[in-house]
Design a protein around this motif. Sequence first.
Motif, short mmCIF file in Angstrom:
data_model
loop_
_atom_site.label_atom_id
_atom_site.label_comp_id
_atom_site.label_asym_id
_atom_site.label_seq_id
_atom_site.Cartn_x
_atom_site.Cartn_y
_atom_site.Cartn_z
N THR A 54 0.97 -1.34 -0.16
CA THR A 54 0.52 0.24 0.05
C THR A 54 0.82 0.90 -0.02
O THR A 54 0.54 2.61 -0.03
CB THR A 54 -0.60 0.45 1.28
OG1 THR A 54 -0.24 -0.35 2.36
CG2 THR A 54 -1.96 -0.80 1.42
N GLY A 55 1.86 1.15 0.24
CA GLY A 55 3.01 2.16 0.01
C GLY A 55 2.88 2.68 -1.07
O GLY A 55 2.57 1.99 -2.78
N THR A 56 3.48 3.90 -1.60
CA THR A 56 4.14 4.15 -2.25
C THR A 56 5.07 4.49 -2.12
O THR A 56 6.08 4.52 -1.71
CB THR A 56 3.60 6.16 -2.46
OG1 THR A 56 3.20 6.73 -3.64
CG2 THR A 56 3.79 6.92 -1.72
N MET A 72 8.99 3.64 3.25
CA MET A 72 7.98 3.46 2.96
C MET A 72 6.59 4.27 3.78
O MET A 72 5.76 3.82 4.41
CB MET A 72 7.16 3.00 1.73
CG MET A 72 7.35 2.50 0.54
SD MET A 72 7.36 1.49 -0.55
CE MET A 72 8.68 1.19 -1.37
N ARG A 73 6.46 5.50 3.54
CA ARG A 73 5.02 5.57 3.78
C ARG A 73 3.68 5.25 3.46
O ARG A 73 3.92 5.06 1.98
CB ARG A 73 4.74 7.90 4.01
CG ARG A 73 6.44 7.71 5.32
CD ARG A 73 6.27 9.54 5.10
NE ARG A 73 6.20 10.16 3.82
CZ ARG A 73 5.01 10.53 2.46
NH1 ARG A 73 4.19 10.79 3.44
NH2 ARG A 73 5.33 11.76 2.12
N LYS A 74 3.12 5.32 4.46
CA LYS A 74 1.91 5.48 3.83
C LYS A 74 0.47 6.06 3.37
O LYS A 74 1.30 7.43 3.71
CB LYS A 74 0.91 4.33 4.87
CG LYS A 74 1.15 3.51 5.68
CD LYS A 74 -0.07 2.67 5.27
CE LYS A 74 0.64 0.77 5.90
NZ LYS A 74 -0.34 -0.45 5.56
N THR A 75 0.17 5.67 2.52
CA THR A 75 -0.84 7.06 1.44
C THR A 75 -2.17 7.30 1.82
O THR A 75 -2.68 5.71 1.46
CB THR A 75 0.16 7.64 -0.27
OG1 THR A 75 -0.34 6.30 -0.30
CG2 THR A 75 1.19 7.94 -0.11
N ARG A 91 -1.37 13.51 -5.90
CA ARG A 91 -0.28 13.74 -6.07
C ARG A 91 0.38 13.52 -7.12
O ARG A 91 0.85 14.39 -8.15
CB ARG A 91 0.23 12.22 -5.85
CG ARG A 91 1.54 12.37 -5.65
CD ARG A 91 2.20 10.22 -5.11
NE ARG A 91 1.36 9.84 -5.75
CZ ARG A 91 1.00 8.54 -5.30
NH1 ARG A 91 1.99 8.38 -4.36
NH2 ARG A 91 0.39 7.39 -6.18
#
Lengths: 244, 338, 211
Positions: free
Chosen positions: A10-12, C1-4, C12
């Motif tokens: 789910t990360g970008t 990795m950040r969650k969006t 974005r």
Amino acid sequence: MNEEIMKEDTGTHDPSLPESPETPLKETVSTFRLVATLAVAGALAGLLIVLVNQHTKPIIDKYKAEQLKIAVYEVLPGVERYSTYYLVNDRLSLNIPEGNKDSDYRRIYVGYDILDEVSGIAISRGESGFQDVVQIIFGFNPTTGKLSGMKVLDSKETPGLGDKIFKDMAFVKQFFAGPETPLIGVKIGAGKGKPNEIDTITGATISSKVVIDIINHALEEWRPVIDRGIPKAPVVSKFEETKQ
Amino acid sequence: MTDSSVKITASPHVRSAESTIKIMWSVVISLIPVVAASIYFFGPSAILVLLASIAGCLLTERLFGSTPGSLADGSAMITGLLLGLTLPPGFPLWMAFLGGGFGMAFGKIIFGGLGQNVFNPALVGRAFLQAAFPVAITTWPAKTQHWWALQGDNFALPFMSPVVDATSSATPLGNLKFGDDPVVTPVIDLFLGTTGGSLGETSALLILLGGIYLAWRGHLNWHIPLSIFVSTFVISGLFFALGISQFPPLFMLFSGGMMLGAFYMATDMVTSPITNKGCWLFGFGIGFLVVIIRVWGGLPEGVMYSILLMNALVPFINRATQPRLFGTSRKKKKEAGS
Amino acid sequence: MRKTTPSQDFIRGIWNENPVLIQMLGLCPALAVTNSVKNALAMSAATFFVICCSSVLVSSCKRFIPNEVRISAYILVIATFVTLADMLLQAYAPVQHKELGAFIALIVVNCMILGRQEAFSAKNNVYRSLLDAIGTGIGFTIALVMMGGFREILGTGSFLEYSLFGANFEPWVIMVLPAGGFLTLGFILLAMGFVEQRKKTKTTLTAEQSP
């Protein structure tokens, strides 16, 4: 099913970073599966394309034929209908040899008047202009040798300059006024009143001379063929078009 | 700016005893006869067009120039003057102004100012104008009856087309290439300047004098114009003799922007090669391209594009002609190799 | 990795990671077919169609695509939709199709689309992928219309074929030629860089780094 590498993520990604390689493979996928997947996908894609093509092809063909028809009738004013003749073995023929593609043959469009007499011939031809190939269609009367019209089908000439070959009506009209051939291009005002003079466009001399050259070259090339005779009494072929 | 101790690699022509300012202003002085002639031939229109392009250059330099004092070194002035001289007399002033600004901003300032540019800024401006307003820049209004009358629609409003009367005269090059009965304009007319053309295109004689003056003062590398003339003469002579081209070699030399380009544009210290060998290569390339473009190209004139193209090759020429690599007989130029 | 969040996925592509103006992807169509707003819109529409369909298909089929052939599979998917877009445009908007010419077929190699498949759709669910694709498509459209507008206004003196300056306008021919595309893109990037720099010096925050 190598789910382990296709786990939900789910990360970008920051797209500016190179894509991080996937988690190391634990087992190699068999070549057969790779080929099979692509084959199936390809088959599905092909099916989809065929379906859409079946739907759109008639529309596209109709549009193209329509455009050509409009162009032919525009450069051959007063023509009732026309037939397409192909150059087969240096002779004009209404049909192309079996098993050959229609696009492989050069052709002319012969127009008939109400009495079924040949009254004009349209030829399409392209030559390189200032930017790219200029494609035109023009009509002429084979008995008198006079032009009956000209239309630019495709051109990428400089906007505002070279594109005057189809936007400057004063230039275009000259080809409809029945000039004699072979044409010669003259600067506006420099003409001597000869019947085969065409005034070129100020600032677009090259583009306007290309149009004139195309017509002259096409006539040089086709006149001998046409003078050898157009097969009379045309049989009604599938290429025949009638004005609606 | 007497930097005898500091070694400047970008402009090795600048020697210790001389300053950029001095050189620049002597270039301006050498152009005075050409400017005077253009005013004599074309009247007040010439002054207006020159002023407009100079104003465009100076203003842009003032607004965006990297160093505050860059206006005073005269380089913006020269760019404006040279650009103005390549324009036809009836050119709308707003276009001349725009061309000056564009050439300055995108030919020079964007690279970091004087000494850093790859292309001659005046020619960048001219190339932009040629591409943006091809009609206006190739319209040479027929000479007016009175000297004081304007040569065309100089005062067209910004963004509006000039209103030009139908009678436009042809330049000698255009006439020979596209005319109905091509006539080779006599060389003497070209030499003295009694022909149509851009402001600075007409009199070869005066440009020649200005160029010789500059070469004598040592502000101009005479190898460049000489190599351009030699190559143009030889190549066009060859083509003419073989019957491939209709341009006699002398006509080639004295027509169009050849003189102005060879003496003032190609010799731009920043955008020409460092070594004399490189200069000959550079000049030969320009002459060759000019002949090719004039004979086969879609344009009547090719000096501008030839110089710009060769400008782009200057770094390669410099590398190829680095004296220390193979040069055994070129030691005297050693300090020039960067 | 950040969650969006899904909304971030959507936003974005429109601005912070605008495909053309920030990521510098898909420059070929952005330079080639933006000589008028109409062409820019037609190109954007075709690209929009292709990227949305491809993203949905790729994200829903990602389980069946072996890793080794994923790029070929993505290209296959994209090429299929490009061919469809090509035929549909030719049938229903023949004039625009003629203007755009070969550039429709070249959507296949638009790295923007492939990039989104590889970077996002292959790893996210259908809903998020679609949002991402729509966002990117809108971002692409904005960039193209900006360029098309600039070039059409200067190059022909009109906007969407509506004349702005009257008949006596002197068109800047260079703007509708390919060179004008490069110039325009340069101008826009210059302006964006300028604004960005000023923002940076104003805030002088290090947290500016990641979007």
